[in-house]
Design a protein around this motif. Structure first.
Motif, mmCIF file in Angstrom:
data_model
loop_
_atom_site.group_PDB
_atom_site.id
_atom_site.type_symbol
_atom_site.label_atom_id
_atom_site.label_comp_id
_atom_site.label_asym_id
_atom_site.label_seq_id
_atom_site.Cartn_x
_atom_site.Cartn_y
_atom_site.Cartn_z
ATOM 1 N N ARG A 34 -16.358 66.604 30.692
ATOM 2 C CA ARG A 34 -16.994 65.447 31.316
ATOM 3 C C ARG A 34 -18.225 64.990 30.540
ATOM 4 N N ARG A 35 -18.922 65.937 29.918
ATOM 5 C CA ARG A 35 -20.156 65.590 29.201
ATOM 6 C C ARG A 35 -19.886 64.915 27.863
ATOM 7 N N ARG A 36 -18.732 65.185 27.299
ATOM 8 C CA ARG A 36 -18.471 64.836 25.903
ATOM 9 C C ARG A 36 -18.737 63.365 25.593
ATOM 10 N N LEU A 37 -18.057 62.459 26.280
ATOM 11 C CA LEU A 37 -18.172 61.034 25.961
ATOM 12 C C LEU A 37 -19.529 60.449 26.363
ATOM 13 N N PHE B 220 -19.026 55.688 34.327
ATOM 14 C CA PHE B 220 -19.410 55.945 32.938
ATOM 15 C C PHE B 220 -20.828 55.436 32.671
ATOM 16 N N LEU B 221 -21.156 54.258 33.208
ATOM 17 C CA LEU B 221 -22.505 53.716 33.048
ATOM 18 C C LEU B 221 -23.534 54.654 33.664
ATOM 19 N N ARG C 146 -11.336 56.762 26.431
ATOM 20 C CA ARG C 146 -12.193 55.759 27.049
ATOM 21 C C ARG C 146 -12.008 55.781 28.568
ATOM 22 N N PRO C 147 -12.967 55.247 29.336
ATOM 23 C CA PRO C 147 -12.873 55.282 30.800
ATOM 24 C C PRO C 147 -11.530 54.784 31.311
#
Length: 393
Positions: A101-104, A163-164, A328-329
């Motif tokens: 979850r942290r990666r992107l 994501f934001l 991507r999301p």
């Protein structure tokens, strides 16, 4: 009569939705920024500046002798305390709790801070007096960006909003590190030692299982005072104190961290941040012509926000997806990712705050930096809105 009132009812419902929760805080911040600009460019200008910058008749803390200093060094410490609570919650039990979850978000936030700084340094190269402002365009104002997203409603997928939020959390953590490392001057060793001692007591309370919110609040206030006197910017104390508040749930499902975050988040979003925005966003535009707008400092800040942010964040997501490192999301098109990257160029609160720290002895440069922040944030907001509104769902 019912049919006649139906449009008014729909309008009332729409407004209620817009001003609900975090989105409402963003829209309030937009209104406050406009009010500050109006006040600074009207017959009220003298009273506006006197209110915040004239010396107070009395202050319990000698260093904070104006209302402006109380807002920036005291109330904003509470804002950073809430940010710290959110960061800890997300890292331990939220969207940043696992490497996948942290990666992107971490990659996008990091690139979204480095690229604007590089753009700023490229525009202002050759002028050492302006170099301290390199971090001004590196921050994202999550409340402002959410306010714009609220105007778009269901056009934006939920995954993109999430994501934001996660990018903004990592961005906030990076901004705190920058403030602590890059904008600390004249350290007082004794007060710094006192701050370290209070922080140690906070950590011991955490390890000992102390669950009283008041214990952490009182010790946090002591930490804030010691850090303020030490020369390190006092807002750093807010994050450090928050990281010591326990998150673990007890048998009743109660958590000191969640309880404090629930109590303080509305105060931060609807009072502290708008008050900070009103006190800092007022820029007098009289005498500023085209030449003033394209001078190195405001131009570097504005281009860093508008070009640097979108290039860093969109480029990071594209590269991660292209290499298979992260996806991507979910449900978001590349145009929507681009629109979100543009919205991340809204710097407002944190950028204004860093601008004050970058040029403490040059008020004229602070005003120029404010102009760049406002111009870059407005352009980013408008461009992001247009791109996202025209994107297919």
């Amino acid at each position: 009569m019912i049919a006649r009132n139906r449009p008014l009812s729909r309008l009332a419902t729409r407004l209620a939705r817009l001003f609900h929760g975090e989105s409402g805080a963003g829209l309030l911040l937009i209104a406050v920024a406009v009010a500050a600009m109006v006040a600074a460019n009207s017959p009220l200008a003298h009273g506006y500046h006197a209110l915040f910058h004239d010396a107070l008749p009395w202050s319990p803390v000698a260093r904070l002798n104006t209302l402006h200093l109380w807002i920036n060094d005291a109330l904003m410490a509470l804002f950073f305390f809430v940010v710290g609570l959110e960061i800890k919650r997300e890292v331990l039990d939220g969207e940043l709790s696992s490497p996948a979850r942290r990666r992107l978000p971490v990659l996008a936030a990091g690139a979204g801070m480095v690229a604007p700084a590089l753009v700023f340094l490229a525009v202002t190269r050759g002028d050492p007096a302006l170099q301290p402002g390199w971090a001004i365009p590196a921050a994202t104002d999550i409340a402002f960006a959410l306010g714009v997203l609220a105007l778009l409603g269901p056009r934006v997928p939920a995954s993109l909003r999430l994501f934001l939020l996660t990018v903004a959390i990592v961005d906030d953590l990076g901004a705190v590190a920058i403030i602590a490392l890059a904008y600390t001057r004249g350290i007082d060793g004794q007060w710094l030692g006192a701050a370290a001692a209070v922080l140690a007591v906070l950590a011991i309370c955490n390890r000992a299982g102390v669950r009283s919110g008041w214990a952490y609040a009182l010790l946090g206030a002591g930490l804030w005072y010691a850090v303020l006197q030490s020369g390190v910017h006092a807002t750093v104390a807010g994050v450090l104190a928050a990281l010591c508040v326990p998150l673990q749930l007890d048998q009743r499902g109660d958590s000191p961290l969640l309880r404090m975050e629930h109590a303080l988040a509305p105060l931060s979003a609807y009072l502290i941040v708008p008050l900070f925005g009103f006190a800092n966003a007022g820029v007098a535009l009289a005498g500023i012509g085209p030449q003033g707008l394209i001078s190195a400092l405001p131009l570097g800040v504005a281009l860093g926000l508008v070009l640097g942010k979108q290039a860093g964040i969109f480029g990071a997501v594209w590269l991660a997806a292209r290499t298979g490192w992260a996806e991507r999301p979910t449900g978001a098109t590349w145009r929507q990712v681009w629109g979100l990257a543009l919205l991340c160029g809204i710097g407002f609160t944190m950028s204004l705050f860093i601008g004050q720290l970058a040029f403490p002895d040059a008020p004229e440069l602070v005003e120029q930096a404010k102009l760049g922040v406002l111009a870059g944030s407005v352009l980013s907001a408008l461009a992001g809105y247009v791109v996202l509104r025209g994107a297919r769902r």
